[in-house]
Scaffold this active site. Structure first.
Site, PDB file in Angstrom:
ATOM      1  N   CYS A  40       3.949  -8.850  -1.928  1.00 43.83           N
ATOM      2  CA  CYS A  40       3.313  -8.137  -0.815  1.00 43.83           C
ATOM      3  C   CYS A  40       2.161  -8.949  -0.219  1.00 43.83           C
ATOM      4  O   CYS A  40       1.129  -9.139  -0.866  1.00 43.83           O
ATOM      5  CB  CYS A  40       2.837  -6.785  -1.344  1.00 43.83           C
ATOM      6  SG  CYS A  40       1.726  -5.901  -0.252  1.00 43.83           S
ATOM      7  N   CYS A  43      -1.164  -7.116   0.144  1.00 44.44           N
ATOM      8  CA  CYS A  43      -1.750  -6.925  -1.197  1.00 44.44           C
ATOM      9  C   CYS A  43      -2.528  -8.171  -1.607  1.00 44.44           C
ATOM     10  O   CYS A  43      -3.625  -8.073  -2.176  1.00 44.44           O
ATOM     11  CB  CYS A  43      -0.666  -6.652  -2.234  1.00 44.44           C
ATOM     12  SG  CYS A  43       0.298  -5.156  -1.929  1.00 44.44           S
TER      13      CYS A  43
END
Length: 115
Positions: A40, A43
């Protein structure tokens, strides 16, 4: 145990698993759990912000990280559909979720209202 006055507050995010999440959120009055995954991009962008806030807010907030790919039981329990998602626990209870990669100032302001 949630309001333990001498709780040993970490100054970096605590790594959580399905087996440890309950203990950590019960131990500290305010815990922010960063739900993330290796693949991600957002993230990875927010990870350094979480690290900084863990140092700056030591003694007030405990930050934790939960890899959703490795801990699907917790992800499912809290209905995490998008990452990054930050779960906000106060006195052991889930009180809020923040979805998305926020800039540091925005995230700090959001967390301040829980203190």
């Amino acid at each position: 145990m949630a309001n333990e006055p001498n709780a040993d507050y970490p100054d970096s995010p605590v790594k959580l698993t399905d087996g440890t999440v309950g203990d950590v959120v019960a131990r500290y009055p305010l815990v922010i759990v960063d739900c993330w995954a290796e693949w991600c991009g957002p993230c990875r962008m927010i990870a350094p912000v979480i690290e900084e806030l863990a140092k700056e807010m030591k003694g007030k907030v405990v930050f934790a990280k939960l890899n959703v790919d490795e801990n699907m039981q917790t992800s499912s329990k809290y209905g995490i559909m998008a990452i990054p998602t930050m779960l906000v626990f106060k006195n052991g209870e889930l009180i809020d979720q923040m979805v998305g990669a926020y800039p540091k100032t925005t995230l700090t302001n959001k967390i301040q209202k829980y203190l």
